[in-house]
Scaffold this motif. Structure first.
Motif, mmCIF file in Angstrom:
data_model
loop_
_atom_site.group_PDB
_atom_site.id
_atom_site.type_symbol
_atom_site.label_atom_id
_atom_site.label_comp_id
_atom_site.label_asym_id
_atom_site.label_seq_id
_atom_site.Cartn_x
_atom_site.Cartn_y
_atom_site.Cartn_z
ATOM 1 N N TRP A 45 23.311 6.212 6.446
ATOM 2 C CA TRP A 45 21.969 6.926 5.651
ATOM 3 C C TRP A 45 21.008 7.182 6.621
ATOM 4 O O TRP A 45 20.819 6.798 7.732
ATOM 5 N N THR A 48 14.758 10.775 5.107
ATOM 6 C CA THR A 48 14.303 12.177 4.693
ATOM 7 C C THR A 48 13.012 12.074 4.522
ATOM 8 O O THR A 48 12.399 13.045 4.447
ATOM 9 N N ASN A 135 23.434 7.519 -4.092
ATOM 10 C CA ASN A 135 23.359 8.511 -2.724
ATOM 11 C C ASN A 135 22.089 8.359 -2.150
ATOM 12 O O ASN A 135 21.641 9.308 -1.434
ATOM 13 N N ALA A 136 21.130 7.489 -2.336
ATOM 14 C CA ALA A 136 19.783 7.460 -1.985
ATOM 15 C C ALA A 136 19.037 5.904 -2.132
ATOM 16 O O ALA A 136 19.688 5.456 -2.863
ATOM 17 N N ASN A 153 12.232 6.598 2.925
ATOM 18 C CA ASN A 153 13.398 7.225 1.734
ATOM 19 C C ASN A 153 14.586 7.722 2.599
ATOM 20 O O ASN A 153 14.383 8.627 3.377
ATOM 21 N N TYR A 154 15.784 7.367 1.933
ATOM 22 C CA TYR A 154 16.992 7.525 2.794
ATOM 23 C C TYR A 154 17.993 8.369 1.896
ATOM 24 O O TYR A 154 17.823 8.171 0.596
ATOM 25 N N LYS A 155 18.733 9.145 2.436
ATOM 26 C CA LYS A 155 19.789 9.752 1.609
ATOM 27 C C LYS A 155 21.027 9.344 2.409
ATOM 28 O O LYS A 155 21.115 8.873 3.650
ATOM 29 N N ARG A 156 22.050 9.128 1.427
ATOM 30 C CA ARG A 156 23.335 8.945 1.913
ATOM 31 C C ARG A 156 24.150 9.954 2.859
ATOM 32 O O ARG A 156 24.102 10.852 2.308
#
Length: 158
Positions: A45, A48, A135-136, A153-156
């Protein structure tokens, strides 16, 4: 007769080798499916941005500076994260175990970079509210009363 026997033997060898390959592929696929965990956090991850909260409502958000990167990697039981800041010579990473129960993420760090080891001496366990999507995800820091303070906050990536 010998040539017919040879052709017949080659055909049988070919048929059985195709069958073995298909059975091997089926076995590999079954084993892969069994080894894959329903763990939605498993993977890599990238951070973002952040949210700041007031009274449990997002009041401000920040996107990541393109020169700054932070990645988190989860296996079935382990977590590792690292930060890259080109203008900063200090290293930032941490490694440990984690678990989550759907809406709560707990990371227990074993060790990290020199800077993180100082933090780990004071606090090893980090508990977050977790908002996980395919995906997040957001890991949300809570105050002592359970109110939201900020989130990462993360995205895959993978």
């Amino acid at each position: 007769m010998t040539s017919k026997f040879l052709i017949f033997s080659l055909m049988l060898t070919f048929v059985f080798s195709c069958k073995d390959a298909a059975e091997n592929e089926k076995t590999v696929n079954t084993q892969t499916e069994q080894n894959e965990s329903p763990n939605g956090l498993k993977g890599t991850w990238e951070l973002t941005g952040f949210y700041n909260y007031k009274d449990n409502i997002v009041v401000d958000s920040f996107q990541m500076n393109p020169e700054f990167r932070q990645l988190k990697m989860y296996t079935n039981t382990k977590v590792m994260w690292c930060k890259h800041r080109p203008a900063d010579s200090s290293e930032w990473f941490g490694y440990g175990t984690y678990n989550y129960d759907g809406d709560r993420l707990t990371e227990i760090l074993d060790f990290g970079s020199a800077v993180m080891d100082e933090v780990i001496e004071e606090k090893k366990e980090f508990i977050f509210e977790l908002d996980l999507n395919p995906n997040a995800f957001q890991q949300i820091e809570l105050d002592e009363d359970g109110n939201r303070i900020y989130s990462e906050n993360y995205k895959r990536v993978e």
